[in-house]
Design a protein around this motif. Structure first.
Motif, mmCIF file in Angstrom:
data_model
loop_
_atom_site.group_PDB
_atom_site.id
_atom_site.type_symbol
_atom_site.label_atom_id
_atom_site.label_comp_id
_atom_site.label_asym_id
_atom_site.label_seq_id
_atom_site.Cartn_x
_atom_site.Cartn_y
_atom_site.Cartn_z
ATOM 1 N N LEU A 1 -25.847 28.784 -7.634
ATOM 2 C CA LEU A 1 -25.054 29.895 -8.154
ATOM 3 C C LEU A 1 -25.933 30.878 -8.926
ATOM 4 N N LEU A 2 -26.859 30.344 -9.694
ATOM 5 C CA LEU A 2 -27.764 31.190 -10.477
ATOM 6 C C LEU A 2 -28.614 32.061 -9.556
ATOM 7 N N SER B 1 -19.324 25.225 -19.717
ATOM 8 C CA SER B 1 -19.216 24.009 -20.538
ATOM 9 C C SER B 1 -18.720 24.319 -21.942
ATOM 10 N N HIS C 1 -25.432 24.365 -9.876
ATOM 11 C CA HIS C 1 -25.793 25.367 -10.875
ATOM 12 C C HIS C 1 -26.925 26.280 -10.407
ATOM 13 N N VAL D 1 -16.915 27.336 -11.499
ATOM 14 C CA VAL D 1 -18.324 27.501 -11.894
ATOM 15 C C VAL D 1 -19.010 26.150 -12.021
ATOM 16 N N MET D 2 -18.320 25.172 -12.603
ATOM 17 C CA MET D 2 -18.923 23.854 -12.791
ATOM 18 C C MET D 2 -18.966 23.051 -11.495
ATOM 19 N N SER E 1 -23.478 34.477 -22.855
ATOM 20 C CA SER E 1 -22.729 33.319 -22.364
ATOM 21 C C SER E 1 -21.804 32.752 -23.431
ATOM 22 N N THR F 1 -23.578 31.991 -15.638
ATOM 23 C CA THR F 1 -23.481 30.607 -15.149
ATOM 24 C C THR F 1 -23.557 29.570 -16.270
ATOM 25 N N HIS F 2 -23.775 30.004 -17.512
ATOM 26 C CA HIS F 2 -23.965 29.041 -18.597
ATOM 27 C C HIS F 2 -22.788 28.937 -19.567
ATOM 28 N N HIS G 1 -34.148 27.629 -16.932
ATOM 29 C CA HIS G 1 -33.621 28.197 -15.689
ATOM 30 C C HIS G 1 -34.304 29.513 -15.339
ATOM 31 N N HIS H 1 -31.796 25.673 -22.171
ATOM 32 C CA HIS H 1 -31.347 25.692 -20.774
ATOM 33 C C HIS H 1 -31.643 27.048 -20.132
#
Length: 273
Positions: free
Chosen positions: A120-121, A146, A117, A112-113, A83, A142-143, A204, A200
């Motif tokens: 999507l994951l 940001s 979250h 994506v944002m 990521s 997905t990370h 997840h 994170h």
């Protein structure tokens, strides 16, 4: 940062690294022991021999918990690295590829944002066949958004700096300026973002595995352990969920501690004292 605070930061960082490394190494050696069954010792409460007790199949919950966390840490390291690299190159594309590509990258970040979250994951993990590689792909893809937005913002500021403008007037190419002038200045953000992605990623991984969209049930993953333990809480088998849950929180806190320590060492003003 004073000398005492530096020492405390170094101690926190070393302690977190030692703890996480120990869990990862032990878990890699206990893969077979984690699935070993013995019905003569099933549903034992925590004791001196079995620190976390045993489950309904007589499996040692301490070994299963450490093995599951070891797998979570490995997935976290891999997905955070992927990521962060994606975020770095997409953020840097604002300086290399021009406005058109930068607009596409910005649209991708917003897309994506903008999607929930976890949804999507789960979709990416399910589309990739779940399992180890499905979970890894889902978390890795997905990370990055940001961190990519942060790096892109830094790049846009660097483009207005004097030494970049001088390099452009000297005829340096966009790729040269991006990778030899901008990239070194982006290293602190990249390293900090990489480390802070770990907790994170671990949470997840455990979450989607708990929901049944992650690792296979045969794996001693922490999400599977917590999911299976829910069936036995009403029967008074509290240790099946308590200790794995506490250890998961502890691992996440260790990663957070390591990340904050690195933030302070790289940029003492970046973390609140």
């Amino acid at each position: 940062m004073t000398g005492n605070k530096r020492r405390m930061t170094a101690i926190c960082f070393i302690g977190a690294v030692v703890f996480l490394s120990t869990v990862t190494i032990l878990g890699s050696f206990w893969q077979e022991a984690a699935v070993e069954t013995d019905f003569s010792r099933k549903n034992l409460a925590p004791c001196a021999r079995y620190l976390f007790g045993t489950d309904w199949m007589g499996r040692d919950m301490f070994i299963r918990t450490v093995t599951g966390l070891s797998m979570s840490i490995r997935i976290g390291l891999l997905t955070a690295a992927v990521s962060a690299v994606i975020a770095f190159f997409l953020g840097l594309s604002a300086a290399v590829m021009g406005r058109f590509v930068d607009g596409i990258v910005t649209m991708m970040i917003d897309l994506v944002m903008g999607v929930p979250h976890m949804l999507l994951l789960i979709l990416i993990s399910f589309a990739c066949g779940k399992g180890f590689w499905g979970v890894t792909a889902g978390i890795a893809f997905t990370h990055w958004a940001s961190l990519a937005r942060l790096i892109r913002g830094e790049v846009l500021q660097l483009k207005e700096s004097q030494y970049i403008k001088i390099a452009e007037k000297l005829g340096k190419s966009r790729f040269y300026i991006a990778f030899f002038h901008m990239a070194p200045n982006l290293a602190p953000q990249f390293v900090t973002g990489l480390i802070l992605m770990f907790p994170h990623a671990i949470l997840h991984e455990a979450s989607i595995t708990f929901l049944g969209f992650g690792l296979s049930p045969e794996k001693p993953a922490i999400g599977i352990i917590l999911s299976e333990s829910m069936k036995y809480l009403a029967m008074g088998k509290w240790w099946l969920a308590l200790f794995p849950g506490l250890f998961l929180v502890l691992v996440v806190l260790m990663f957070h501690c390591a990340g904050q320590a690195v933030c302070r060492m790289i940029d003492p003003g970046s973390a609140h004292e």
